[in-house]
Design a protein around this motif. Structure first.
Motif, PDB file in Angstrom:
ATOM      1  N   GLU A 173      35.561  42.943  47.324  1.00 48.17           N
ATOM      2  CA  GLU A 173      36.648  41.989  47.098  1.00 48.17           C
ATOM      3  C   GLU A 173      37.024  41.918  45.618  1.00 48.17           C
ATOM      4  O   GLU A 173      38.181  41.716  45.271  1.00 48.17           O
ATOM      5  CB  GLU A 173      36.265  40.598  47.634  1.00 48.17           C
ATOM      6  N   VAL A 174      36.019  42.111  44.758  1.00 52.32           N
ATOM      7  CA  VAL A 174      36.311  42.175  43.326  1.00 52.32           C
ATOM      8  C   VAL A 174      37.251  43.353  43.062  1.00 52.32           C
ATOM      9  O   VAL A 174      38.219  43.246  42.309  1.00 52.32           O
ATOM     10  CB  VAL A 174      35.003  42.350  42.516  1.00 52.32           C
ATOM     11  N   MET A 175      36.943  44.475  43.728  1.00 48.92           N
ATOM     12  CA  MET A 175      37.745  45.687  43.520  1.00 48.92           C
ATOM     13  C   MET A 175      39.173  45.499  44.001  1.00 48.92           C
ATOM     14  O   MET A 175      40.123  45.802  43.282  1.00 48.92           O
ATOM     15  CB  MET A 175      37.117  46.868  44.262  1.00 48.92           C
ATOM     16  N   ILE A 176      39.307  45.002  45.237  1.00 47.75           N
ATOM     17  CA  ILE A 176      40.667  44.967  45.780  1.00 47.75           C
ATOM     18  C   ILE A 176      41.467  43.794  45.250  1.00 47.75           C
ATOM     19  O   ILE A 176      42.636  43.662  45.571  1.00 47.75           O
ATOM     20  CB  ILE A 176      40.675  44.963  47.321  1.00 47.75           C
ATOM     21  N   SER A 177      40.840  42.955  44.401  1.00 48.27           N
ATOM     22  CA  SER A 177      41.661  41.932  43.774  1.00 48.27           C
ATOM     23  C   SER A 177      42.450  42.539  42.615  1.00 48.27           C
ATOM     24  O   SER A 177      43.361  41.930  42.099  1.00 48.27           O
ATOM     25  CB  SER A 177      40.800  40.777  43.285  1.00 48.27           C
TER      26      SER A 177
END
Lengths: 441, 299
Positions: free
Chosen positions: A223-227
């Motif tokens: 989720e950090v990445m796709i934010s």
């Protein structure tokens, strides 16, 4: 640099820099070349020492025909003390050959007792010698019976002596009118090699994609990445990077195997002699007719450029297709146990493709090979078997078009499912739910 | 208004995650996004960060519709967060910073600044898996703010932090707000809401049930409870104006809590008590955010 480029860079370098990758990449070619050369090398050194075989020939007919060679020494002995000889087995004696009766009347009246496994070449030497002798015996009998013309008998003897071994040379006629000598054996070996390679790479690198997706999901970094980027870029970046890792490994292997083979053959003095020594030692008389030079010239007739191009094309198509499916699996589950259940159908599909490829070698234009080389899930693996045999261009084109069409569709769906799946934790989704994810906005 | 969502609705299969959710977040404030588990907070955040798309409704930033490029102006620390375990701290932070649009040079410069501020420079070449959870949280916090975004979204930022480090993070958030950044804070820690938030929205069962300024909301939920300290042994004033809730002796003092009737005037109440007792202190007791939360969710 855009996010896709960054993802590719990280995923690629982090894998290529891994010790396990470097080790495997460097060691595999040695293992591969070793597997090819060690038996050859062993066959050139093992021929030291002479093995003694005691011959107990109660008929006295056959013993004189058994010629000692540099490896085997036949020694005619009386049948008086068989047991005495048996005690010597394994020491100075290698084997005891017992002939207890006329073989033309009773073919079973011969046996070879040895302390160890009887070598193939010894067995075939004895069998050939005895068979020839028995043939002579029978012809002698026939001649003695007086029913047959003596001239005819002589001719038959001549025919048998001259031998009538036929080695079929297979020619391939191309539309342009060139006729080149091909070898089904060589084409099969080449086809098999590429099939195994492509199967292995899809399996290994496809599941690597799955592992990577799972790891990101499990370590909660996703989720950090796709934010900061589109989920689809993360997925595409990963697939491209891992595919490139595979191609890198392949390229290094190709170069290393090539160099090692050249080095290996000059080191061993891989000449016709060695080849023949090996082939006859293995009792493969058929192969003895294809000499090393012949193999070389046949290897030359194979269109390597075509194979290389299609290998890359099929590797990319097959890899992306399966990697997309593996990515969906990785995104859908969050623990190892559930993976197995989803992996099963994919593994079975891949195995089926592999076996289809395997059996297609025997009949590269048969219905199994034909149809499986168009079905996108099997074509990357099966088509690699068929290409060295030469197939019409439209078939190659259609097969590639079908594969790439499917992979675009599948990876589009995979991206949609992936996007939802990576954020779903907790209970294991059903297949129905996973399909439903593709429809989420 | 810096950020606004208008009638955002999101449906997952049979589950309605958000139902006509509209919130307004003023610029340069800390905004608390509250609600019980499963209320739809994370879904709303994911819609704001464009991780998922709403079925209906829109998100506005600075008065214009939110576009794809606006995500570079958001720093988002998700509740479900992690790092690549095998990567080195520095590499990892660099990677995340560059993914958020920083050049290599800028990323490195900013990173050094933050690593110094948090005093973690010596972690730079350590592997992430060697760090404690709190340490990892710090790295994550840095990677959330490194690209200097105007909108910061923190989902449960204090989980995993000890009180000392939680305090550091709180102060960083206030400092960022004072620099003019807008902060959205989603948390269950109501004390930190009182300490940090200017405005809140409370979401329950996919709907906004409470929205507005923290002080206003606490005022709205007040029970007209007053707490006062007098010098006395007992408090036995009888009146229709209030009911006594509790009395507690503390040395020579007596602490009393009363609930006054709506009609009663505050100064009349004080006068009534003052006539009989010596008042040390007198104050109205506003409900804590915790109480407001429970009350609002119950309704």
């Amino acid at each position: 640099m855009n996010t896709l480029g960054l993802v590719i860079e990280r995923e690629y370098t982090s894998r290529v820099k891994k010790k396990s990758f470097i080790l495997l990449t460097i060691l595999m070619p040695f293992l591969f070349v070793g597997l090819a050369f060690v038996p050859m090398w062993l066959s050139t050194i093992k021929d030291s020492g002479v093995k003694k075989i005691a011959v107990i020939d109660q008929t006295g007919l056959y013993a004189p025909d058994l010629k000692s060679s540099e490896h085997y020494q036949f020694q005619l002995v009386g049948d008086a003390d068989t047991t005495n000889y048996q005690t010597q087995l394994g020491n100075e004696l290698f084997a005891i050959l017992q002939i207890t009766g006329d073989l033309s009347k009773n073919p079973k009246a011969v046996s070879l007792t040895s302390g160890k496994q009887t070598p193939m070449d010894l067995q075939s030497q004895i069998e050939n010698t005895l068979s020839e002798k028995v043939t002579q015996q029978k012809l002698d009998e026939l001649a003695a019976s007086g029913n047959v013309d003596q001239a005819a008998i002589t001719q038959v003897r001549n025919i048998i002596e001259s031998g009538s071994h036929i080695s079929l040379s297979t020619l391939k006629w191309s539309k342009s009118g060139d006729v080149s000598e091909t070898s089904t054996t060589v084409a099969s070996i080449v086809g098999m090699t590429f099939t195994i390679l492509i199967y292995m790479f899809i399996m290994i690198y496809g599941s690597m994609v799955m592992q990577a997706v799972m790891e990101e999901k499990r370590s909660r970094i996703v989720e950090v990445m796709i934010s900061s980027m589109k989920p689809v870029n993360l997925l595409i970046g990963k697939i491209i990077a891992i595919g490139l890792v595979g191609l890198t490994q392949l390229l290094i292997w190709a170069v290393m195997v090539g160099v090692l083979f050249l080095a290996g053959s000059s080191f061993l003095g891989l000449s016709q002699e060695v080849m023949n020594a090996q082939t006859t030692a293995n009792g493969m008389e058929m192969a003895a007719d294809i000499d090393a030079a012949g193999i070389m010239s046949m290897l030359m007739t194979i269109n390597w450029v075509e194979i290389a191009v299609f290998f890359i094309v099929y590797f990319i198509g097959g890899f992306v297709l399966y990697a997309s499916i593996f990515a969906v699996i990785g995104a859908s589950v969050d623990n190892e146990q559930d993976v197995q259940q989803f992996m099963m159908p994919v593994t079975i599909l891949l195995l089926f493709a592999f076996y289809a490829g395997f059996y297609s070698v025997q009949n590269p234009d048969g219905p199994l090979a034909y149809w499986c080389s168009f079905i996108p899930f099997t074509s990357p693996i099966v088509m690699m078997v068929r290409i060295p045999f030469g197939i019409p261009f439209w078939q190659e084109l259609l097969s590639v078009a079908l594969l790439y069409g499917t992979f675009i569709l599948i990876s589009y769906l995979a991206a949609k499912i992936y996007r939802v799946g990576i954020l779903m934790y907790g209970k294991k989704p059903t297949l129905k739910e996973i399909i439903k994810w593709a429809t989420y906005k | 208004m810096y950020l606004e969502t208008q009638n955002v609705t999101k449906q997952y299969a049979a589950h309605l995650a958000l139902n006509n959710v509209s919130i307004q977040v003023p610029k340069g404030t800390v905004f608390g996004l509250l609600g019980p588990n499963g209320a739809g907070k994370t879904t709303l955040i994911r819609i704001i960060t464009r991780i998922t798309a709403p079925d209906n409704g829109e998100v506005f930033i600075n008065g214009r519709p939110f576009t794809g490029n606006d995500v570079y102006n958001i720093g988002y620390l998700p509740e479900e967060r992690g790092l690549y375990k095998k990567m080195k701290v520095g590499e990892q932070a660099m990677y995340l910073a560059r993914l958020r649009g920083l050049t290599k040079e800028n990323a490195h410069r900013e990173l050094m600044k933050w690593f110094q501020r948090f005093d973690i420079l010596d972690w730079y070449n350590r592997k992430v898996e060697e760090l404690s959870k709190g340490m990892q949280q710090k790295v994550q916090f840095i990677s959330t703010v490194i690209h200097n975004p105007d909108l910061l979204i923190f989902d449960e930022p204090f989980s995993g932090f000890d009180p000392v480090n939680a305090d550091i993070i709180k102060n960083e958030m206030l400092r960022l707000r004072d620099e003019g950044k807008t902060v959205i804070l989603s948390t269950h820690n109501m004390e930190s809401v009182e300490a940090l938030c200017d405005n809140i929205a409370l979401i329950n069962k996919a709907q906004v049930v409470l929205h507005g300024n923290v002080y206003d909301i606490r005022n709205r939920y007040k029970q007209h409870i007053f707490r006062f300290r007098i010098i006395a042994d007992d408090f036995d004033l009888q009146s229709d104006a209030f009911t006594v809730l509790s009395k507690e002796k503390y040395h020579e003092y007596l602490d009393v809590r009363i609930q006054k009737r709506m009609e009663t005037d505050n100064s009349a109440l004080v006068k009534m008590i003052l006539d009989r007792y010596n008042i040390i202190s007198f104050e109205e007791e506003l409900p804590t955010m915790n109480e407001v939360f429970i009350e609002a969710v119950k309704q």
